[in-house]
Each structure stands twice: as structure tokens, then as C-alpha cells.
Design a protein around this motif. Structure first.
Motif, short mmCIF file in Angstrom:
data_model
loop_
_atom_site.label_atom_id
_atom_site.label_comp_id
_atom_site.label_asym_id
_atom_site.label_seq_id
_atom_site.Cartn_x
_atom_site.Cartn_y
_atom_site.Cartn_z
N LYS A 81 -28.52 21.69 -40.61
CA LYS A 81 -29.23 20.92 -39.58
C LYS A 81 -29.46 21.72 -38.28
O LYS A 81 -30.15 21.25 -37.39
CB LYS A 81 -28.44 19.65 -39.24
CG LYS A 81 -28.29 18.67 -40.39
CD LYS A 81 -29.41 17.64 -40.37
CE LYS A 81 -29.13 16.47 -41.30
NZ LYS A 81 -29.73 16.60 -42.62
N PRO A 99 -36.22 21.03 -48.67
CA PRO A 99 -36.65 19.93 -49.54
C PRO A 99 -38.09 19.45 -49.26
O PRO A 99 -38.35 18.28 -49.02
CB PRO A 99 -35.63 18.83 -49.22
CG PRO A 99 -35.27 19.06 -47.80
CD PRO A 99 -35.36 20.55 -47.57
N SER A 151 -38.13 6.53 -51.50
CA SER A 151 -37.66 7.80 -50.95
C SER A 151 -36.53 8.40 -51.79
O SER A 151 -36.53 9.59 -52.10
CB SER A 151 -37.18 7.58 -49.51
OG SER A 151 -36.42 8.67 -49.07
O1 0FX Z 1 -30.47 17.45 -45.55
P1 0FX Z 1 -31.64 16.55 -45.69
O2 0FX Z 1 -32.08 16.30 -47.06
O3 0FX Z 1 -32.89 17.20 -44.94
C1 0FX Z 1 -33.10 17.24 -43.54
C2 0FX Z 1 -34.57 17.59 -43.32
O4 0FX Z 1 -35.41 16.68 -43.99
C3 0FX Z 1 -34.87 19.00 -43.80
O5 0FX Z 1 -36.19 19.35 -43.52
C4 0FX Z 1 -33.93 19.98 -43.10
N1 0FX Z 1 -34.18 21.31 -43.59
C5 0FX Z 1 -32.49 19.56 -43.34
C6 0FX Z 1 -31.55 20.42 -42.60
O6 0FX Z 1 -32.27 18.18 -42.92
O7 0FX Z 1 -31.38 15.23 -44.90
P2 0FX Z 1 -30.17 14.19 -45.03
O8 0FX Z 1 -29.13 14.67 -45.94
O9 0FX Z 1 -29.81 13.78 -43.65
O10 0FX Z 1 -30.90 12.95 -45.74
C7 0FX Z 1 -31.25 12.95 -47.09
C8 0FX Z 1 -32.30 11.90 -47.32
O11 0FX Z 1 -31.75 10.62 -47.04
C9 0FX Z 1 -33.50 12.03 -46.40
O12 0FX Z 1 -34.48 12.87 -46.98
C10 0FX Z 1 -33.97 10.60 -46.25
C11 0FX Z 1 -32.71 9.78 -46.45
N2 0FX Z 1 -32.19 9.22 -45.19
C12 0FX Z 1 -31.19 9.84 -44.50
C13 0FX Z 1 -30.70 9.30 -43.35
C14 0FX Z 1 -29.61 9.99 -42.54
C15 0FX Z 1 -32.70 8.03 -44.76
O13 0FX Z 1 -33.62 7.48 -45.41
N3 0FX Z 1 -32.23 7.48 -43.59
C16 0FX Z 1 -31.25 8.06 -42.87
O14 0FX Z 1 -30.85 7.51 -41.81
#
Ligand code: 0FX
Length: 251
Positions: A81, A99, A151
Motif C-alpha cells: 500500500k 491487480p 467485485s
Molecule cells: O491489495 P488490494 O487488492 O489492492 C489495492 C489497490 O487496488 C491496488 O491497486 C494497489 N496496488 C494495492 C496496494 O492496494 O486491496 P485490498 O486488499 O485492500 O482489497 C481487496 C479487494 O477488496 C478490493 O479490490 C475491493 C475489496 N474491498 C476492500 C476494502 C478494504 C472493498 O470492496 N471494500 C473495502 O473497504
């Protein structure tokens, strides 16, 4: 195996992804020929017990540029992040496992925006430069979005694709023997605040059926409370969508 990059750091804030990368490197026995260290960001919500069986330290990328430059030949960001400073990406080879399908919907939650704006989505492994999710592409693959996807179902496919691509190119990367390419277009970028903005459904706004279904399925991801509306008593009401394709029984 006489790898070009011998001292490597994998940094990420998704414990499952880090663990799966660890497993791929073990399966391929690459850790016999190169060193791999693992790290995550300060203030991350990473589940530590899950990563306790391999050494994973906390690194603040902004504060540790010199240490990173002096100690590593290659840094791989696996959903880290933190923004990598220019000094770091110019002095050490930094590679991003992203991703999304660069250059479309670079930045925050690419597939969420792709469900809405119809730009393609997928997974990309690329060299990092000073811009976000930008830089020479090593490998990428599109992931399809079906009418009944939310999603989380698209994201699951993207994670599988990322690991497949990683497994395909990791040796070539370690040998520094890979080709890169770039797209002519700069594409578009979404920030965290753009995601926050789409979460509220305006009760008086007119949406087409397609628009509202796309918006709600883009915001449906497991237990996350993403989409909401404010009711007449000023309560915030969260919304999640269930999509169920008809099961056609073949005679
Ligand atoms: O780690 P990550 O899959 O990806 C995000 C960015 O999209 C990406 O471009 C960047 N390189 C990376 C460092 O951070 O995100 P995550 O693990 O916080 O979330 C995974 C999925 O969960 C996300 O694509 C959508 C969903 N999500 C996540 C959160 C925290 C939600 O729908 N709502 C939320 O509040």
C-alpha cells in the motif's frame, strides 16, 4: 542457477498473497539460489499469525530508502500500500504485481471501476517508475467480467491470474532475462477518494437498470459495507447485491 538478482525483497499488505508467493518460491526451490526477505507496511491490517511461519518484517518504504538500496538487488511489491519514492525506483529494480490491466483503471481497486466503466481488467506485472501502476510491462493478462460477477468474484480470478503470471516470469526476472513493452496510452487512474465517492447511492438520482446493477455489483465484495443510501431518518443503510444466473437443465 546463477541469478542476476540475489538479494530480493517481497513487500506486500495481503498476507494470503505473500504466503502464496512464498509457496511458489519454495515449490520452485528458488530460495536455494537467491535470498528472499518478506515485509509488510507499518499501519497495515495484515494478519500476522498467518505469516508467522516465515520471517516478515515491517518496513516504512519512505523512511528506509537508503537501507533498501544498500541491501536489496530487487524489490517486488505484492499489493504494497505504500508509494515507492522516486529515489528507490530509480536506484533499485522495483517490480509491481498489480491487480489490474495497465493502463486501464490504474490505481485503486481497478476491477471495481472496470465493472462500472467497462474498461478491461486483469493482472499486470511491471517495472515500477515514478508514476502509480505505470512502467514497462513484463507480462499481463486480461480477466473477463461476466454479467453476474460482483467485485469479489472478479477479484478472486484476478488473484489467481496474478499468481499464474508470477509463476510464469519469476525465473526470467531473477535472471534479468525478460522483455518489456509499453502501451501508447497513459490510461486513467482512480484514487481511494474516487472509490469513497461512488459508495453513496443518491435516492433521487435517475439510473438506468444497467447502471444501478453495475454500480451495486461493483460495490459488492464479501462482508465489506461499501454501497449505502441515507434514509429519511438519516440512517445509513448498506446495500449488497446477490446475482444468480438461471441454472439451465439440459435434457
Ligand atoms: O491489495 P488490494 O487488492 O489492492 C489495492 C489497490 O487496488 C491496488 O491497486 C494497489 N496496488 C494495492 C496496494 O492496494 O486491496 P485490498 O486488499 O485492500 O482489497 C481487496 C479487494 O477488496 C478490493 O479490490 C475491493 C475489496 N474491498 C476492500 C476494502 C478494504 C472493498 O470492496 N471494500 C473495502 O473497504
Amino acid at each position: 542457477m546463477n541469478f542476476f538478482y540475489k538479494k530480493n525483497l517481497i513487500i506486500g499488505d495481503n498476507s494470503n498473497l505473500l504466503k502464496k508467493i512464498f509457496d511458489i518460491l519454495e515449490e520452485k526451490q528458488l530460495n536455494q539460489y537467491a535470498e528472499f526477505s518478506y515485509a509488510y507496511s507499518p499501519e497495515t491490517s495484515i494478519e500476522l499469525p498467518l505469516i508467522s511461519d516465515f520471517k516478515c518484517t515491517q518496513i516504512d518504504v519512505q523512511k528506509c530508502v537508503k537501507t533498501l538500496v544498500n541491501n536489496f538487488d530487487l524489490i517486488i511489491s505484492a499489493h504494497c500500500k505504500q508509494i515507492f519514492p522516486a529515489e528507490l525506483v530509480t536506484k533499485v529494480k522495483c517490480i509491481n504485481i498489480h491487480p489490474g490491466l495497465n493502463p486501464y483503471n490504474r490505481g485503486w481497486y481497478p476491477h471495481v471501476f472496470s465493472i462500472i466503466n467497462k474498461f478491461p481488467t486483469g493482472a499486470t506485472i511491471h517495472e515500477m517508475d515514478e508514476k502509480i501502476d505505470h512502467g514497462l510491462i513484463i507480462i499481463q493478462r486480461q480477466v473477463e467480467i461476466f454479467s453476474y460477477d460482483t467485485s469479489d468474484t472478479v477479484y478472486k480470478r484476478i488473484l489467481e491470474t496474478e499468481l499464474y503470471l508470477f509463476s510464469e516470469v519469476i525465473e526470467k526476472i531473477l535472471y534479468n532475462d525478460y522483455h518489456t513493452y509499453t502501451h501508447q496510452e497513459e490510461g486513467n487512474i482512480n484514487k481511494k477518494k474516487d472509490f469513497q465517492k461512488i459508495r453513496q447511492i443518491e435516492l433521487e438520482k435517475v439510473y438506468s437498470g444497467r447502471e444501478i446493477i453495475d454500480l451495486l455489483r461493483a460495490l459488492t465484495h464479501g462482508n465489506y459495507q461499501n454501497a449505502y443510501f441515507i434514509d429519511d431518518d438519516n440512517n445509513k443503510i448498506f446495500i449488497r447485491l446477490t446475482l444468480e444466473p438461471e441454472q439451465v437443465v439440459k435434457e
